[in-house]
Design a protein around this motif. Structure first.
Motif, PDB file in Angstrom:
ATOM      1  N   LYS A 245     -10.157   9.770   9.312  1.00  8.67           N
ATOM      2  CA  LYS A 245     -10.471  10.728   8.243  1.00  8.67           C
ATOM      3  C   LYS A 245      -9.677  10.515   6.950  1.00  8.67           C
ATOM      4  O   LYS A 245      -9.776  11.307   6.025  1.00  8.67           O
ATOM      5  N   VAL A 246      -8.882   9.457   6.901  1.00  9.41           N
ATOM      6  CA  VAL A 246      -8.055   9.271   5.696  1.00  9.41           C
ATOM      7  C   VAL A 246      -8.920   8.895   4.493  1.00  9.41           C
ATOM      8  O   VAL A 246     -10.013   8.336   4.633  1.00  9.41           O
ATOM      9  N   GLY A 247      -8.413   9.227   3.336  1.00 14.34           N
ATOM     10  CA  GLY A 247      -9.016   8.737   2.096  1.00 14.34           C
ATOM     11  C   GLY A 247      -8.389   7.384   1.786  1.00 14.34           C
ATOM     12  O   GLY A 247      -7.173   7.210   1.928  1.00 14.34           O
ATOM     13  N   VAL A 248      -9.217   6.433   1.396  1.00 17.90           N
ATOM     14  CA  VAL A 248      -8.705   5.102   1.056  1.00 17.90           C
ATOM     15  C   VAL A 248      -9.139   4.752  -0.363  1.00 17.90           C
ATOM     16  O   VAL A 248     -10.325   4.842  -0.696  1.00 17.90           O
TER      17      VAL A 248
ATOM     18  N   ILE B 118     -11.370  -3.728   4.112  1.00 17.13           N
ATOM     19  CA  ILE B 118     -10.053  -3.097   3.920  1.00 17.13           C
ATOM     20  C   ILE B 118     -10.112  -1.629   4.340  1.00 17.13           C
ATOM     21  O   ILE B 118      -9.240  -1.130   5.053  1.00 17.13           O
ATOM     22  N   THR B 119     -11.165  -0.949   3.898  1.00 20.62           N
ATOM     23  CA  THR B 119     -11.268   0.477   4.222  1.00 20.62           C
ATOM     24  C   THR B 119     -11.375   0.675   5.729  1.00 20.62           C
ATOM     25  O   THR B 119     -10.745   1.576   6.303  1.00 20.62           O
ATOM     26  N   GLU B 120     -12.124  -0.183   6.385  1.00 22.35           N
ATOM     27  CA  GLU B 120     -12.263  -0.072   7.844  1.00 22.35           C
ATOM     28  C   GLU B 120     -10.922  -0.340   8.535  1.00 22.35           C
ATOM     29  O   GLU B 120     -10.516   0.406   9.440  1.00 22.35           O
TER      30      GLU B 120
ATOM     31  N   LEU C  90       0.864  -1.182   0.000  1.00 23.56           N
ATOM     32  CA  LEU C  90       0.000   0.000   0.000  1.00 23.56           C
ATOM     33  C   LEU C  90       0.894   1.223   0.000  1.00 23.56           C
ATOM     34  O   LEU C  90       2.017   1.198   0.502  1.00 23.56           O
ATOM     35  N   LEU C  91       0.373   2.279  -0.575  1.00 28.38           N
ATOM     36  CA  LEU C  91       1.108   3.535  -0.661  1.00 28.38           C
ATOM     37  C   LEU C  91       0.446   4.528   0.276  1.00 28.38           C
ATOM     38  O   LEU C  91      -0.772   4.719   0.217  1.00 28.38           O
ATOM     39  N   LYS C  92       1.247   5.117   1.163  1.00 33.06           N
ATOM     40  CA  LYS C  92       0.675   6.138   2.045  1.00 33.06           C
ATOM     41  C   LYS C  92       1.189   7.513   1.621  1.00 33.06           C
ATOM     42  O   LYS C  92       2.398   7.735   1.495  1.00 33.06           O
TER      43      LYS C  92
ATOM     44  N   ARG D  25      -6.212   1.940  11.230  1.00 34.33           N
ATOM     45  CA  ARG D  25      -4.750   1.975  11.335  1.00 34.33           C
ATOM     46  C   ARG D  25      -4.187   3.381  11.152  1.00 34.33           C
ATOM     47  O   ARG D  25      -3.254   3.778  11.822  1.00 34.33           O
ATOM     48  N   PHE D  26      -4.763   4.144  10.227  1.00 32.84           N
ATOM     49  CA  PHE D  26      -4.148   5.435   9.862  1.00 32.84           C
ATOM     50  C   PHE D  26      -4.983   6.654  10.259  1.00 32.84           C
ATOM     51  O   PHE D  26      -4.547   7.781  10.051  1.00 32.84           O
TER      52      PHE D  26
END
Ligand code: SF4
Length: 574
Positions: free
Chosen positions: A152-155, A141-143, A117-119, A148-149
């Motif tokens: 409010k992150v965009g996934v 996966i989104t949950e 995955l790319l952060k 984890r991050f």
């Protein structure tokens, strides 16, 4: 927006590049298509190491321009073999733009069986292992990644269909509540992402409307004017916010253009059972929402939140999805439609192509017409990767070949959606000629053909359809480059102030003095680039045709398509 991020999945190397002058005033589709044209060999294997996957927010994304959060994804399509741009709502485009990222280019391929995955964040870019996410659905996966991050992150992610390199795999993004069902669905770009070993992208930026703006006061005034234009339009300001896109079900049915039982007739007697009106009624009664914005700042709020009997929630159910699992299969049960939509969102499949492939199975008598339970089981098999599931997951054309069905409504390998080209002929011209394969969004002639938006062109007659489709394809290519949701087109077509106000927002943001003509020229240039890529990939005029069964009459109007090859070849005469 100032930089292009380039990630090489073969070497795990990340580069941050300055944006060259040629790309500075390109965004969204204009930028993905140009980068694909410049960097991807047109004859390459779509799932091989030479294809690239490009993500780009629109020129206005990340600002307070209303409904401007579309994210374009581009590459060579494993479904069509041609160039593809597919765009999605959700929160990711705004986050890309607020991090100053004009485009992300994914190239090369990770070692077979390895996933990453790319952060992306204010601190920079990181590649992290993601083998633990493989095989999981997009909701889970989104949950996991929000846990984890940060909530409010965009996934951006693919599901099992993308892992299994299915030609119908899409790319999911999440909305502000974390729901992962906004899709760059069409054309199999999820399989391209899977082929690179990129399972997900996490975009961490707390900012929402913070993209640089040259003249803030001028921009604010133009953005407000544009919001007013949208809200005063009957479709953008009333129809979409009340019932979402599925308000079209009864309208298209009434027009006799609702493809039913695999394009056998233009009306479905149970259309109302799967309509937007019914959806709104059931959703509200169950505590859901008939209206919802897929990203902050959307004033049209066309999405919905549909609670299903099993306690899960499907959001949204778009008109084209309701058609694909409803009238197309002769299913008149909204809960069954929602269930199929939910499964596709979770597996990571384009709903239009998935419903179309199920229609092929019914045509082949593998499962009975109208049998929602059997259709749901097949969709579950796609996620499980059974032999049947792997065939159906490749899309309608492939499924047709596997089961000897020739009545498949595809162009360039992509299936057409919820408007019959015989009784909505302008859309038929678009299906035939767009570089994207049959795609209603590429030149949505339903506007003038049926909704009487932007004038009226009789949907049953061929006069005026070529010109209508041409103008819409040019305008759409330009709108797809701004990050504005295509639904703004309803207001633009009816209000002469609409397009100049978009141009005013662009000028205020970038300190330019563009004209409306410049925007039209941009749309034409994008189409030329895309057509040239396809030409180099082996496409000719012969690929700009509808399947021959559209020469047969469609009840109840009993008309055929009727637009000649010579007329179709006139679409791109600029
Ligand atoms: S109109 Fe609908 S699809 Fe478009 S941006 Fe708004 S909620 Fe998203």
């Amino acid at each position: 927006m100032s930089k292009i991020i380039r990630i090489n999945m073969t070497t795990q190397e990340i580069k941050v590049e300055e944006v060259n002058d040629e790309y500075k005033m390109l965004g969204g589709r204009a930028l993905t298509s140009k980068i694909v044209f410049d960097e991807v060999p047109a004859a390459c294997e779509p799932l091989g190491k030479y294809n690239k996957l490009v993500f780009a927010p629109g020129l206005l994304s990340g600002t307070s321009a209303p409904s401007s959060g579309r994210l374009s994804v581009g590459g060579k399509s494993p479904l069509t073999g041609g160039i593809k741009e597919s765009n999605a709502g959700g929160i990711s485009a705004q986050k890309f733009a607020n991090l100053g990222i004009k485009a992300l280019v994914v190239e090369g391929q990770a070692e077979k069986g390895k996933y990453f995955l790319l952060k992306l964040s204010e601190e920079g870019q990181k590649i992290l292992p993601a083998d633990d996410l493989v095989g999981k659905g997009t909701y889970e996966i989104t949950e996991i990644l929000r846990e984890r991050f940060g909530r409010k992150v965009g996934v951006i992610t693919i599901g099992p269909a993308g892992d299994m390199l299915m030609a119908n795999a899409g790319i999911a993004t999440n909305d502000a509540e974390g729901n992962s069902s906004r899709y760059a669905g069409r054309g199999g770009l999820g399989a391209v992402m899977g082929s690179k070993g990129l399972k997900a992208i996490v975009i961490d930026s707390a900012r929402t409307f913070d993209a640089p703006v040259h003249d803030k006061e001028r921009f604010k005034a133009a953005a407000k004017k544009f919001a007013d234009i949208l809200l005063k339009h009957p479709v953008c300001g009333e129809g979409l916010p009340a019932f979402g896109t599925n308000i079209l079900m009864n309208i298209i049915n009434e027009a006799g253009a609702l493809p039913t039982r695999n394009f056998s007739r233009g009306r479905f007697e149970k259309a109302n059972e799967v309509s937007g009106e019914k959806l709104a009624e059931v959703a509200k009664a169950r505590g859901g929402k008939a209206t919802h914005a897929c990203h902050p700042g959307c004033v049209m709020r066309c999405s919905n939140v549909y609670p299903m009997p099993d306690g899960k929630v499907c959001s949204p159910i778009e008109y084209e999805s309701a058609w694909a699992f409803g009238p197309h299969l002769e299913v008149g049960d909204l809960d069954a439609v929602a269930k199929m939509n939910y499964i596709c969102n979770d597996i990571g499949l384009d709903t239009i192509e998935a419903g179309a492939a199920l229609g092929v199975l019914m045509e082949a008598e593998i499962i009975p017409w109208g049998d929602a339970k059997a259709a749901i089981k097949v969709l579950e098999e796609i996620g499980q990767g059974t032999p049947l599931g792997r065939i159906v997951g490749q899309g309608a054309s492939f499924t047709g070949k596997a089961f000897g069905v020739t009545k498949v409504a595809s162009v360039k390998g992509q299936h057409m959606p919820a408007y019959d080209p015989r009784t909505c002929k302008g859309n038929g011209v678009t299906y035939a000629t767009t570089p994207m394969g049959a795609d209603h969004t590429a030149g949505y002639a339903v506007t003038a053909n049926i909704l009487k938006v932007g004038g009226f062109v009789d949907p049953l007659k061929k006069e005026g359809q070529v010109e209508l489709s041409r103008n819409l394809q040019v305008a759409t290519a330009a709108v797809d480059s701004t990050g504005l949701c295509l639904f703004v087109a309803f207001a633009i077509l009816d209000n002469p102030e609409g397009l100049p106000t978009i141009v005013e927002m662009l000028n205020a943001q970038y300190g330019l003095e563009l004209t409306v003509e410049d925007v039209v020229t941009l749309g034409q240039k994008i189409l030329k680039v895309e057509r040239e890529f396809n030409k180099q990939a082996g496409f000719t005029n012969v690929h700009d045709r509808l399947p021959e069964f559209f020469n047969e009459d469609l009840p109840p109007h009993n008309v055929n398509f009727g637009i000649t090859n010579e007329e179709l070849d006139e679409v791109f005469n600029f």
